[in-house]
Write a protein that holds these residues in place. Structure first.
Motif, short mmCIF file in Angstrom:
data_model
loop_
_atom_site.label_atom_id
_atom_site.label_comp_id
_atom_site.label_asym_id
_atom_site.label_seq_id
_atom_site.Cartn_x
_atom_site.Cartn_y
_atom_site.Cartn_z
N GLN A 84 0.83 -1.20 0.00
CA GLN A 84 0.00 0.00 0.00
C GLN A 84 0.87 1.25 0.00
O GLN A 84 0.55 2.24 -0.65
CB GLN A 84 -0.91 -0.01 1.23
CG GLN A 84 -1.96 1.09 1.26
CD GLN A 84 -3.13 0.82 0.34
OE1 GLN A 84 -3.42 -0.32 0.01
NE2 GLN A 84 -3.83 1.87 -0.07
N HIS A 104 -6.67 -2.56 0.93
CA HIS A 104 -8.11 -2.35 0.73
C HIS A 104 -8.73 -3.26 -0.32
O HIS A 104 -9.94 -3.20 -0.53
CB HIS A 104 -8.36 -0.88 0.33
CG HIS A 104 -7.91 0.11 1.35
ND1 HIS A 104 -8.34 0.10 2.65
CD2 HIS A 104 -7.06 1.17 1.25
CE1 HIS A 104 -7.77 1.10 3.32
NE2 HIS A 104 -7.00 1.75 2.49
N ASN A 105 -7.93 -4.06 -0.99
CA ASN A 105 -8.49 -4.88 -2.07
C ASN A 105 -7.87 -6.27 -2.11
O ASN A 105 -7.54 -6.78 -3.18
CB ASN A 105 -8.33 -4.19 -3.43
CG ASN A 105 -6.87 -3.98 -3.82
OD1 ASN A 105 -6.06 -3.59 -2.99
ND2 ASN A 105 -6.55 -4.23 -5.08
N SER A 129 -9.35 3.37 -0.60
CA SER A 129 -10.37 3.14 0.43
C SER A 129 -10.89 1.72 0.28
O SER A 129 -10.71 1.08 -0.76
CB SER A 129 -11.52 4.15 0.30
OG SER A 129 -12.15 4.05 -0.96
N LEU A 130 -11.55 1.26 1.33
CA LEU A 130 -12.00 -0.12 1.39
C LEU A 130 -13.04 -0.39 0.31
O LEU A 130 -13.99 0.36 0.14
CB LEU A 130 -12.59 -0.41 2.76
CG LEU A 130 -12.73 -1.88 3.16
CD1 LEU A 130 -11.36 -2.53 3.26
CD2 LEU A 130 -13.46 -1.97 4.50
N ASP A 131 -12.84 -1.49 -0.44
CA ASP A 131 -13.78 -1.88 -1.49
C ASP A 131 -14.85 -2.80 -0.91
O ASP A 131 -16.05 -2.52 -0.99
CB ASP A 131 -13.00 -2.56 -2.61
CG ASP A 131 -13.87 -2.96 -3.78
OD1 ASP A 131 -14.96 -2.37 -3.91
OD2 ASP A 131 -13.48 -3.84 -4.56
N ARG A 168 -4.03 1.71 6.29
CA ARG A 168 -5.28 0.98 6.50
C ARG A 168 -6.51 1.87 6.35
O ARG A 168 -7.64 1.37 6.29
CB ARG A 168 -5.28 0.35 7.89
CG ARG A 168 -4.25 -0.76 8.07
CD ARG A 168 -4.78 -2.08 7.54
NE ARG A 168 -3.85 -3.19 7.74
CZ ARG A 168 -4.10 -4.43 7.42
NH1 ARG A 168 -5.25 -4.75 6.87
NH2 ARG A 168 -3.21 -5.38 7.61
N GLY A 169 -6.30 3.20 6.37
CA GLY A 169 -7.42 4.12 6.21
C GLY A 169 -8.11 4.43 7.52
O GLY A 169 -7.73 3.96 8.59
#
Length: 491
Positions: A84, A104-105, A129-131, A168-169
């Motif tokens: 990332q 995130h993917n 961002s998280l998918d 990790r967001g």
């Protein structure tokens, strides 16, 4: 059938993500490579928090380059926090890497591998961002009796030494019903112990506006029939509230153990770390936990040598260690992490000073842990028999497992007693205490469990079937993988 291997570095979150990566690979038709065999696909799940993480990755990639050159069709994928962070630079430094994917993917891995195979070029996919929430993905668990369950991903804190929020967001919380559905499915598979997992597990609920969500979740876990042990990691002292302590004390299957990172015992250093609590607040939580659960074992994380740390600051950390009486601690020497505010701070502490302070801290913590462990002498403990906890078990003729308070216990069986299986529960009496483990050579009894039955079923499975436990969770609205056209320190 093509084989795969997943190599994992870093925190519990990465360990759990690797369970999902294995599940995805097997769901896509791959088979786990037998130990010692070279896999057709090697997946690195990386960490950006540990020192020299990038050197370790590129060293391993370098070792695989000539192997891949001799194996047509072999593929290498790199995911996790370092992927990332470094994004496309990985394929520039190691052009033989086929796939780079981010935190995130992870669900894209099988598709990206297939695209790379068809296009015969590297595929890099890093989402910001998280998918899809990772817990909706298939999972190949390593244990038949114990399991991780994510309640959230990401972190809203801004600690100056930590890069996790950037990788990790921001925190994303699962709905309580989804968490409980996963726990119930695990228990139905034979699991009797779950660990609720999050970067800041006790801030759970912030996304949907319920500050009591985590204590409610603990109490709800207490109502699941067959679930005997509930743990969680890692809470942040800023968000640790009285309702969580009450839920821990009043819910029988929530274990009397707490891992709560301290990081420093100096208010000045905590402020520089941007930790948003102070020494007195931390110690008050410890006091309240022990008042509610006198036998609770409390462990922590501590960083030595943060920029600007003086001898007086360090003495403050030693004072908290003496007062808190930790049963164990993960201790770290501060080192610069690219991308963190602390990297550019002035007054970096000389490495020799950091090393000397670290040695003093470890010596004191070992003394404190030994004193705490000695208090268990003569006590009867319930031990969850584990696989792989005792490296010297064969030599000592003992078995190993964790007590309810998470202490490691090595215990002996009388001659003629049928050995318990991993997942069974043994009642034993402590006869010796060391700083990092207990010995129990006075045997009580064994309770055979559904978890032990589940472990036994795995041993009885024909060897052609991949090892591990598959848990295919409901999709909960997640979109399916597209067809292949041309796949911390917490706290």
């Amino acid at each position: 059938m093509r084989t795969y291997e997943v190599r994992t570095y870093g925190c519990q979150m990465n360990v759990h993500d690797s369970e999902r990566l294995r599940g995805l690979m097997e769901d896509a038709g791959y088979v786990r490579a037998p130990e010692g065999d070279q896999a057709d696909v090697v997946v690195f799940n990386t960490c950006a928090v540990r020192e020299n993480a990038d050197n370790k990755l590129y060293g391993n990639l370098g070792h695989l380059a000539p192997v891949k050159a001799k194996r047509p069709g072999m593929q290498i994928a790199v995911g996790g926090c370092l992927a990332q962070k470094d994004k496309a630079s990985i394929t520039k430094k190691a052009p033989w890497v086929d796939v780079v994917f981010g935190t995130h993917n992870i669900g894209s891995l099988p598709v990206l591998l297939e695209r790379a195979r068809i296009a015969e070029e590297s595929q890099v996919e890093i989402l910001e961002s998280l998918d899809v929430f990772p817990s909706t993905l298939p999972t190949r668990r390593e244990s038949a009796y114990s399991a991780w369950v994510s309640v959230s991903v990401g972190c809203n804190n801004t600690c100056t030494f930590c890069i996790v929020p950037a990788l990790r967001g921001r925190e994303k919380d699962r709905r309580p019903g989804d968490v409980l559905a996963e726990v119930e499915a695990l228990v139905a598979e034979g699991v009797l112990e779950v660990t609720l997992l999050g970067q800041n597990v006790n801030s759970y609920g912030v996304e949907f506006g319920d500050r009591y969500a985590f204590s409610k979740l603990l109490r709800a876990c207490g109502e699941i029939d067959g679930l005997e042990r509930v743990r969680f990691t890692s809470p942040h002292p800023r968000d640790f509230t009285a309702d969580v302590i009450e839920a821990m004390a009043e819910t029988p299957n929530v274990m009397p153990s707490l891992h709560m990172p301290l990081q420093s015992g100096s208010d000045r250093v905590l402020k520089a770390m941007r930790r948003s609590y102070r020494r007195d607040r931390y110690l008050k939580i410890i006091e309240d936990v022990r008042a509610a659960m006198p036998d609770a074992a409390i462990t922590t994380d501590i960083i030595v040598g943060f920029p600007g740390e003086t001898e007086e600051d360090f003495q403050g950390t030693l004072d908290v260690v003496r007062e808190a009486r930790f049963a164990g601690a993960f201790t770290f020497q501060y080192s610069k992490r690219p991308g963190t505010p602390a990297e550019s701070m002035e007054d970096q502490v000389p490495r020799a000073v950091v090393q000397e302070r670290y040695e003093r801290l470890v010596a004191l913590q070992d003394d404190m842990a030994w004193a705490e462990n000695k208090l268990t002498l003569g006590r009867s403990l319930e031990v969850l028999v584990a696989e792989g906890e005792g490296r010297k078990d064969a030599a000592t003729h003992r078995l190993s497992g964790r007590a309810r308070d998470n202490r490691l216990v090595h215990f002996a069986l009388p001659e003629g007693v049928e050995p318990p299986r991993p997942g069974d529960l043994a009642t034993v009496e402590v006869t010796y205490a060391a700083p990092h483990h207990l010995v129990a050579d006075t045997f009580g009894s064994i309770r055979r469990t559904r978890a032990g039955d589940a472990w036994q079923r795995l041993q009885d499975t024909p060897p052609t079937t991949p090892p591990g436990v598959m848990l295919g969770m409901p999709t909960l609205g997640a979109k399916p993988l597209e067809p292949a056209t041309g796949g911390c320190q917490i706290g």
